[in-house]
Design an enzyme around this catalytic site. Structure first.
Site, PDB file in Angstrom:
ATOM      1  N   ARG A  12      -3.830  -3.163 -44.993  1.00  0.00           N
ATOM      2  CA  ARG A  12      -3.576  -4.224 -45.965  1.00  0.00           C
ATOM      3  C   ARG A  12      -2.906  -5.427 -45.293  1.00  0.00           C
ATOM      4  NH1 ARG A  12      -3.997  -2.289 -51.387  1.00  0.00           N
ATOM      5  NH2 ARG A  12      -2.459  -3.781 -52.172  1.00  0.00           N
ATOM      6  N   GLU A  48      -7.536  -3.988 -58.098  1.00  0.00           N
ATOM      7  CA  GLU A  48      -6.153  -4.429 -58.231  1.00  0.00           C
ATOM      8  C   GLU A  48      -6.052  -5.869 -58.720  1.00  0.00           C
ATOM      9  OE1 GLU A  48      -3.546  -3.566 -54.804  1.00  0.00           O
ATOM     10  OE2 GLU A  48      -5.208  -2.395 -53.999  1.00  0.00           O
TER      11      GLU A  48
END
Length: 216
Positions: free
Chosen positions: A41, A159
């Protein structure tokens, strides 16, 4: 839905905000994340404004019992070495809404699935959310891949990513797994001067595996 270990809440409440992984530093008392996933990430670029990498954002899921929480519960069940060992029971959900984020004029980006996957798409357009996110899948209790659809797990990991920080005055409420955790959380909130927060007990939002439990 953002979840964190209950031990992290005192610092979060004192700051009055959630902050992105790239900025959290030593304020994280108990890290439940995978080091490999966090590294990915920190490297994955967000291709639309405000840009940066995924770790520059505070992540929210659209549904409980996410694949990430399943991994945490399984690591506990299986006693997996070199992983956070405590399972999902101590995790607390902080719940908000897309409408609140948008109305507060926060910078955000949405993904249509797992942010680490190469085929995942991103958008910062509110109208796009109707088609970007697989809303029927978010309402289902089982999200595993099937022979006819090998992409279900990725899509369930969609998300809403809020840039840099998320103020706690946008939180609608909190959820925990058990009555005992509710009492513990209410004490943490009281210690922070928060008396009337909504706290729900939602065992169906968790997996709750015991150590070495075998799934039938």
């Amino acid at each position: 839905m953002h979840f964190t270990h209950i031990h992290n809440l005192p610092a979060i409440l004192a700051a009055g905000r959630l902050v992105a992984d790239n900025a959290v530093g030593e304020r994280l008392a108990t890290d439940v994340g995978s080091a490999a996933i966090k590294a990915s990430r920190r490297a994955r670029q967000v291709p639309c404004p405000p840009g940066g990498v995924v770790a520059d954002f505070v992540p929210f899921y659209y549904a409980p019992r996410s694949p990430m929480m399943y991994r945490i519960a399984c690591d506990h069940r299986d006693g997996k070495p070199n992983c956070y060992p405590g399972g999902d029971d101590p995790l607390v959900y902080l719940v908000s809404s897309v409408d609140r984020v948008h109305a507060a004029r926060l910078s955000w980006v949405a993904s249509d699935g797992n942010c680490a996957a190469a085929l995942t798409s991103f958008s910062n357009s509110l109208p796009d959310l109707a088609e970007l996110v697989d809303w029927p899948l978010m309402r289902e209790g089982v999200w595993k891949n099937t022979p006819d659809d090998q992409d279900r797990m990725r899509r369930r990991m969609a998300e809403l990513l809020v840039h840099r920080e998320f103020p706690l005055d946008l939180i609608l409420g909190y959820a925990v797994r058990t009555q005992a955790r509710e009492e513990q959380l209410r004490q943490v909130l009281r210690d922070a001067g928060i008396i009337n927060a909504y706290v729900g007990v939602r065992p169906d939002w968790y997996y709750g595996f015991g150590r070495r439990e075998v799934q039938g």
